[in-house]
Write a protein that holds these residues in place. Structure first.
Motif, PDB file in Angstrom:
ATOM      1  N   ALA A  74       9.597  -0.101  -3.107  1.00 19.38           N
ATOM      2  CA  ALA A  74       9.676   1.361  -3.035  1.00 19.38           C
ATOM      3  C   ALA A  74       8.305   1.983  -3.278  1.00 19.38           C
ATOM      4  CB  ALA A  74      10.692   1.882  -4.050  1.00 19.38           C
ATOM      5  N   VAL A  75       7.573   1.467  -4.239  1.00 18.61           N
ATOM      6  CA  VAL A  75       6.239   1.990  -4.536  1.00 18.61           C
ATOM      7  C   VAL A  75       5.303   1.736  -3.357  1.00 18.61           C
ATOM      8  CG1 VAL A  75       4.207   1.677  -6.014  1.00 18.61           C
ATOM      9  CG2 VAL A  75       6.470   1.876  -7.039  1.00 18.61           C
ATOM     10  N   LEU A  79       3.429   4.506  -1.305  1.00 20.38           N
ATOM     11  CA  LEU A  79       1.978   4.439  -1.158  1.00 20.38           C
ATOM     12  C   LEU A  79       1.583   4.533   0.311  1.00 20.38           C
ATOM     13  CD1 LEU A  79      -0.874   3.985  -2.272  1.00 20.38           C
ATOM     14  CD2 LEU A  79      -0.423   1.530  -2.203  1.00 20.38           C
ATOM     15  N   GLU A  80       2.324   3.843   1.175  1.00 23.88           N
ATOM     16  CA  GLU A  80       2.011   3.908   2.599  1.00 23.88           C
ATOM     17  C   GLU A  80       2.209   5.324   3.122  1.00 23.88           C
ATOM     18  OE1 GLU A  80       0.509   3.368   6.084  1.00 23.88           O
ATOM     19  OE2 GLU A  80       0.327   1.924   4.466  1.00 23.88           O
ATOM     20  N   GLY A  81       3.239   6.014   2.620  1.00 25.92           N
ATOM     21  CA  GLY A  81       3.445   7.410   2.994  1.00 25.92           C
ATOM     22  C   GLY A  81       2.271   8.285   2.571  1.00 25.92           C
ATOM     23  N   ARG A  87      -4.485  10.013   5.727  1.00 29.79           N
ATOM     24  CA  ARG A  87      -5.172   9.836   7.022  1.00 29.79           C
ATOM     25  C   ARG A  87      -5.018  11.092   7.872  1.00 29.79           C
ATOM     26  NH1 ARG A  87      -3.154   4.494   6.435  1.00 29.79           N
ATOM     27  NH2 ARG A  87      -1.276   5.002   7.601  1.00 29.79           N
ATOM     28  N   GLY A  88      -3.805  11.659   7.875  1.00 30.86           N
ATOM     29  CA  GLY A  88      -3.568  12.877   8.649  1.00 30.86           C
ATOM     30  C   GLY A  88      -4.401  14.036   8.134  1.00 30.86           C
TER      31      GLY A  88
END
Length: 136
Positions: A74-75, A79-81, A87-88
């Protein structure tokens, strides 16, 4: 009477021999798998851990490991989110900076054009003044 460690070791060896005599395919041999090692640890370390406690601890450790793995997943997903959002945001910031540079260049160009226009207006006013004063 409290048994000494040496008495415990000798009795454990006798039990091992009796189970060994039954053969490795015996029910007792299967039931005692790992128990002798636990008994040796109990003797050497002055512990009193039962086989059931050992099993319960192992089950609890597995449960904790599985829970930790789920939490870690979940972490990692969170983190990827965050990384994706970063990045966006970084891309949007870079694009905004580029637009700002273009606008700054355009503003500088317009300022130069205004200076030139003001100069031309001043020159034309001077000529007009000269014509007006010469005609009078």
């Amino acid at each position: 009477m409290i048994a000494t460690k040496e008495q415990e070791r000798k009795t454990l060896e006798k039990i091992k021999q009796m189970v060994d005599e039954l053969g490795e395919n015996s029910y007792l041999a299967a039931a005692f798998t790992g128990a002798f090692e636990l008994a040796e640890q109990n003797i050497e370390n002055d512990w009193g851990i039962t086989t059931q406690e050992y099993i319960d601890r192992a089950i609890k450790a597995d449960e904790n490991e599985n829970r930790a793995k789920k939490e870690l997943a979940a972490v990692k997903a969170e983190l990827e989110g965050v990384r994706s959002a970063h990045r966006g945001t970084t891309k949007a910031l870079e694009e905004t900076c580029e637009r700002a540079k273009r606008y700054a260049y355009e503003i500088d160009s317009l300022k130069e054009a205004m200076k030139a226009a003001k100069l031309e207006i001043t020159t034309l006013k001077a000529k007009l003044y000269d014509y007006m004063t010469a005609a009078s």
